[in-house]
Design an enzyme around this catalytic site. Structure first.
Site, short mmCIF file in Angstrom:
data_model
loop_
_atom_site.label_atom_id
_atom_site.label_comp_id
_atom_site.label_asym_id
_atom_site.label_seq_id
_atom_site.Cartn_x
_atom_site.Cartn_y
_atom_site.Cartn_z
N THR A 42 1.26 -1.30 0.41
CA THR A 42 0.36 -0.36 -0.12
C THR A 42 0.61 1.59 0.28
OG1 THR A 42 0.13 0.10 2.10
CG2 THR A 42 -2.18 -1.45 1.43
N ILE A 135 -6.52 2.29 11.60
CA ILE A 135 -7.70 1.20 11.62
C ILE A 135 -7.84 -0.19 11.12
CG2 ILE A 135 -10.58 0.65 11.49
CD1 ILE A 135 -9.48 2.81 13.11
N LYS A 146 -5.13 -14.62 14.43
CA LYS A 146 -6.58 -15.48 14.76
C LYS A 146 -5.76 -16.95 14.15
CE LYS A 146 -11.28 -16.30 14.67
NZ LYS A 146 -12.64 -15.14 14.73
N HIS A 300 19.27 1.24 49.87
CA HIS A 300 17.62 0.82 50.24
C HIS A 300 17.07 1.83 50.73
CE1 HIS A 300 19.91 -2.77 51.28
NE2 HIS A 300 20.63 -2.51 52.34
N GLY A 329 29.00 0.37 49.12
CA GLY A 329 28.01 -0.88 48.38
C GLY A 329 26.93 0.08 48.64
#
Length: 534
Positions: A42, A135, A146, A300, A329
């Protein structure tokens, strides 16, 4: 391949190609053509293929019907969807397609109109946004997916190389397993696309005129309505070794923007863990609060050191000085490119990960010796609503983007803060916003000195922040994420050595707290906004 997989091979004889993203299109189409596949296409896709000297059949030649309505109708036709949906070998279906001269379509290569990119454009016209709702594309994707037993649906450019290899290996055919994988991916694609459209349109209370920018809606005093339906649809970006603990599974999902921690580029080091990502997000978000070079050290999710400076090196040195024990750390967030001088100093500390906009070649060379250190480059992401799981549902709230300026502060004590105290108060307030409640932050201008995080009472947060302090608290200022319910918390802050306090105000005991501040000679300002963080 196993015998079952070989039995599931289906040849590709006709493919319909209609893509927005033309990356790799010509190469993939050439592969199809080399196996004798008829190409149907297209608009712009057909032009791109013809420009590459490929034989292409227009969609109108297949349907016998011209593209119309400015391209709104081109693939919505029985000869397209019949060719996709009919079950090969089903006598009734074969009879129907023969009667209506419907030709089989064995593969669809589609990616959808870039709706999200269009919606993100500043000042995009409402009519242009609506035109970018695809669409025909989603309809073909769903039809092909499907009927995956007979049709292959390709929605991702990243699939082209693997499909090319399989087509070569199987002489122009694809296995059932591959078609099934592509079908599942296709349904995920249309689901995410529909969610993006619905989420965008949900934010537009009333439909503007077509030429009106969607960002130019009339301003209303009413707060923006939260989504009527919460739609979260993000693809898997990375499987993680485990979650917060080894017995918990975990994965990273991304919105695909390439921004923020989820879109970061890892330059070196071990695989990022769940905890690394959470801490990187915490320190990076706090680093974005500041215009000056800023370094945030997090442990933390709580900052254990935050500072600004004239350089990244200066900011890092000040941030580390706040709590060098907890910084060991930790994870570091930096809002500036990291240069060699900063890298040389940071490399002396054991750090799990560092996030920054970039690292100089010299900085990367210095960090290269630390093989396990994760370095990530990232760009800021716009604030997004915060989602949390609770049993039986989810909670959603706006991101906490609240800020105050010096002009918006309300001085409530007889003594106003000095200019130096005022600068320190604004800094402490921005840090306090990112500390777990109950939170007290002690700071000097551009440097945290003590942080009391996540305590059950505010007075405990004040005392704990003072106990944790390595540097002297004399002459510091303090920020409290919520109001002091009683004078005792404020008295603890004063006892620690602070001379000025910033807090939201709003307690029924405000008068008592203000009186205590005056008695102690403290300057205190109210923000009128709080920063609970749970």
């Amino acid at each position: 391949m196993s015998a079952a997989q070989v039995e599931g091979l289906k040849p590709i004889r006709r493919a319909l190609l209609s893509v927005t993203d033309k990356t790799g299109l010509v190469e993939f189409a050439k592969t199809l053509s080399s196996h004798g596949v008829e190409l149907v296409s297209t608009g712009g896709t057909a032009r791109a293929l013809r420009d590459a000297d490929l034989a292409v059949k227009d969609i109108s030649d297949l349907t016998g019907f011209p593209e119309m309505l400015d391209g709104r109708v081109k693939t919505l036709h029985p000869r397209v969807h019949g060719g996709l949906l009919y079950i090969r070998g089903n006598a009734e279906h074969e009879s129907a397609v023969a009667a209506h001269e419907i030709q089989p379509i064995d593969m669809v290569v589609v990616n959808l109109y870039a709706f999200e990119k269009t919606a993100a454009q500043p000042g995009v016209a409402f009519g242009h946004l609506i035109e970018n709702i695809d669409i025909g594309g989603p309809s073909m994707v769903r039809s092909a997916a499907k009927n995956f037993e007979d049709v292959a649906i390709v929605t991702l450019v990243s699939d082209y190389p693997a499909l090319t290899e399989e087509l070569k290996a199987q002489n122009g055919a694809l296995s059932r397993n591959t078609r099934w994988r592509l079908a599942k991916q296709a349904f995920a694609t249309t689901s995410a696309y529909d969610s993006a459209i619905a989420n965008t349109l949900d934010k537009i209370a009333e439909a503007p005129e077509p030429a009106q920018p969607i960002s130019a809606e009339p301003q209303s005093a009413a707060p923006q309505v939260l989504p009527t339906t919460l739609r979260i649809n993000m693809p898997l970006a990375q499987s993680l070794r485990y979650g917060e603990n080894p017995h918990q599974r975990a994965a990273l999902y991304s919105d695909g923007s390439g921004l923020g921690v989820a879109g970061a580029t890892q330059l070196q080091g071990k695989e990022l863990s769940y905890n690394n990502l959470v801490d990187l997000d915490a320190c990076w978000e706090l680093a974005q609060e500041f215009d000056a070079p800023a370094v945030i050290i997090v442990k933390h999710t709580n900052p254990c050191g935050a500072a600004t400076g004239n350089t990244v090196l200066e900011a890092y040195t000040k941030a580390l000085a706040c709590d060098p024990v907890s910084a060991f750390g930790g994870v570091i967030g930096i809002n500036r490119p990291v240069d060699a001088a900063a890298a040389e100093e940071i490399a002396k500390l054991f750090v799990e990960a560092i996030a920054a906009p970039s690292f100089s070649p010299e900085a990367r060379q210095r960090f290269a010796a630390k093989k396990n250190l994760r370095l990530v480059e990232l760009r800021p992401a716009p604030p997004k609503p915060v989602v949390k799981n609770i049993s039986g549902g989810l909670l959603l709230q706006d991101a906490d983007t609240g800020r105050v300026t010096e002009d918006e502060l309300k001085v409530v004590t007889w003594r106003p803060p000095s200019p130096e105290e005022l600068r320190a108060l604004i800094f402490a307030w921005r840090v306090c916003k990112h500390v777990k409640s109950n939170a007290i932050v002690y700071a000097r201008d551009g440097q945290t000195v003590g942080i009391g995080a996540g305590q059950m009472s505010r007075v405990d947060a004040a005392r704990f922040g003072a106990q944790k302090a390595v540097l002297s608290l004399q002459g510091t200022v303090a920020a409290s994420d919520a109001f002091f319910p009683f004078p005792d918390g404020l008295e603890a802050v004063a006892a620690a050595g602070a001379t000025a306090i910033i807090q939201p105000g709003g307690s029924v005991k405000d008068d008592d707290v203000i009186a205590a501040a005056d008695r102690l000679g403290l300057a205190m300002v109210f923000t009128g906004i709080r920063h609970f963080r749970h």
